[in-house]
Design a protein around this motif. Structure first.
Motif, PDB file in Angstrom:
ATOM      1  N   THR A 122       2.838 -32.135  -1.972  1.00 45.39           N
ATOM      2  CA  THR A 122       3.576 -31.007  -1.407  1.00 45.39           C
ATOM      3  C   THR A 122       5.046 -31.396  -1.328  1.00 45.39           C
ATOM      4  O   THR A 122       5.408 -32.546  -1.624  1.00 45.39           O
ATOM      5  N   GLY A 123       5.881 -30.469  -0.890  1.00 44.13           N
ATOM      6  CA  GLY A 123       7.293 -30.776  -0.688  1.00 44.13           C
ATOM      7  C   GLY A 123       7.516 -31.851   0.347  1.00 44.13           C
ATOM      8  O   GLY A 123       8.533 -32.539   0.348  1.00 44.13           O
ATOM      9  N   ALA A 124       6.535 -32.036   1.234  1.00 40.74           N
ATOM     10  CA  ALA A 124       6.620 -33.053   2.285  1.00 40.74           C
ATOM     11  C   ALA A 124       5.895 -34.348   1.908  1.00 40.74           C
ATOM     12  O   ALA A 124       5.780 -35.251   2.730  1.00 40.74           O
ATOM     13  N   GLY A 125       5.378 -34.428   0.690  1.00 41.87           N
ATOM     14  CA  GLY A 125       4.659 -35.623   0.255  1.00 41.87           C
ATOM     15  C   GLY A 125       3.184 -35.324   0.024  1.00 41.87           C
ATOM     16  O   GLY A 125       2.764 -34.164  -0.019  1.00 41.87           O
ATOM     17  N   TRP A 126       2.382 -36.365  -0.138  1.00 45.89           N
ATOM     18  CA  TRP A 126       0.948 -36.218  -0.380  1.00 45.89           C
ATOM     19  C   TRP A 126       0.248 -35.786   0.895  1.00 45.89           C
ATOM     20  O   TRP A 126       0.511 -36.330   1.971  1.00 45.89           O
ATOM     21  N   ARG A 127      -0.654 -34.806   0.761  1.00 42.85           N
ATOM     22  CA  ARG A 127      -1.420 -34.308   1.889  1.00 42.85           C
ATOM     23  C   ARG A 127      -2.895 -34.233   1.493  1.00 42.85           C
ATOM     24  O   ARG A 127      -3.235 -33.927   0.337  1.00 42.85           O
ATOM     25  N   ILE A 128      -3.762 -34.482   2.463  1.00 44.57           N
ATOM     26  CA  ILE A 128      -5.207 -34.454   2.247  1.00 44.57           C
ATOM     27  C   ILE A 128      -5.682 -33.001   2.295  1.00 44.57           C
ATOM     28  O   ILE A 128      -5.441 -32.301   3.272  1.00 44.57           O
ATOM     29  N   ARG A 129      -6.377 -32.585   1.243  1.00 43.33           N
ATOM     30  CA  ARG A 129      -6.932 -31.233   1.242  1.00 43.33           C
ATOM     31  C   ARG A 129      -8.461 -31.234   1.182  1.00 43.33           C
ATOM     32  O   ARG A 129      -9.091 -30.193   1.196  1.00 43.33           O
ATOM     33  N   GLY A 130      -9.028 -32.416   1.136  1.00 47.73           N
ATOM     34  CA  GLY A 130     -10.483 -32.548   1.173  1.00 47.73           C
ATOM     35  C   GLY A 130     -10.871 -33.907   1.701  1.00 47.73           C
ATOM     36  O   GLY A 130     -10.251 -34.907   1.339  1.00 47.73           O
ATOM     37  N   VAL A 131     -11.866 -33.933   2.594  1.00 45.56           N
ATOM     38  CA  VAL A 131     -12.389 -35.181   3.150  1.00 45.56           C
ATOM     39  C   VAL A 131     -13.908 -35.109   3.082  1.00 45.56           C
ATOM     40  O   VAL A 131     -14.513 -34.219   3.694  1.00 45.56           O
ATOM     41  N   VAL A 132     -14.507 -36.021   2.333  1.00 45.64           N
ATOM     42  CA  VAL A 132     -15.961 -36.133   2.291  1.00 45.64           C
ATOM     43  C   VAL A 132     -16.324 -37.526   2.790  1.00 45.64           C
ATOM     44  O   VAL A 132     -15.950 -38.528   2.179  1.00 45.64           O
TER      45      VAL A 132
END
Length: 151
Positions: A122-132
């Motif tokens: 994202t514009g703010a850096g890497w973001r988690i969009r899934g957690v398994v």
């Protein structure tokens, strides 16, 4: 395209911050590691179905689940990162220790297994969009989870 060394380090740091902020009860910082919507799958532990949640909903749930423990420690290791320009997958082994004084049983519950993190740039850096989370072993007093949530 392969993940650059810089992106690799940023991805691992993002996943590590999830565990760090949860253990330190830094709820605002925890919310910042997530994308706007996150597929959360803890079905290997709790059954049910995966859910798509906003970061605030994750924080609310984890505050209730983890906030009642005297202490927790989530360790992540053996990170494997793959992906491309703006999407990545990080898998890691974990060990999660949960501690709560219990006069009628063990004061510890320790869980181990693997995490799969799906990330997006994202514009703010890497973001988690899934957690398994896939639990493969546990030892100690699982009843502590319910007792901590009831506090």
């Amino acid at each position: 395209m392969a993940i650059s060394t810089r992106d690799h380090l940023d991805i691992v740091a993002t996943c590590t911050r999830m565990a760090w902020h949860a253990d330190r009860r830094e709820w605002d910082e925890l919310a910042d590691v997530f994308a706007d919507e996150v597929l959360v799958d803890y079905t290997s532990l709790n059954g049910g179905e995966p859910a798509v949640l906003a970061p605030a909903d994750i924080v609310t749930a984890w505050t209730a689940a983890l906030g009642g423990f005297d202490a927790t420690q989530h360790l992540l290791t053996n990170h494997l990162v793959s992906g491309g320009d703006d999407e990545a997958v990080c898998t890691a082994a974990f060990q999660a220790s949960h501690h709560l004084s219990d006069p009628l049983g063990s004061s510890a519950w320790v869980l181990g297994g693997t995490y799969r993190f799906d990330l997006v740039r994202t514009g703010a850096g890497w973001r988690i969009r899934g957690v398994v989370m896939t639990a493969t072993w546990a030892t100690g007093n699982k009843d502590l989870l319910a007792k901590a949530a009831a506090r």
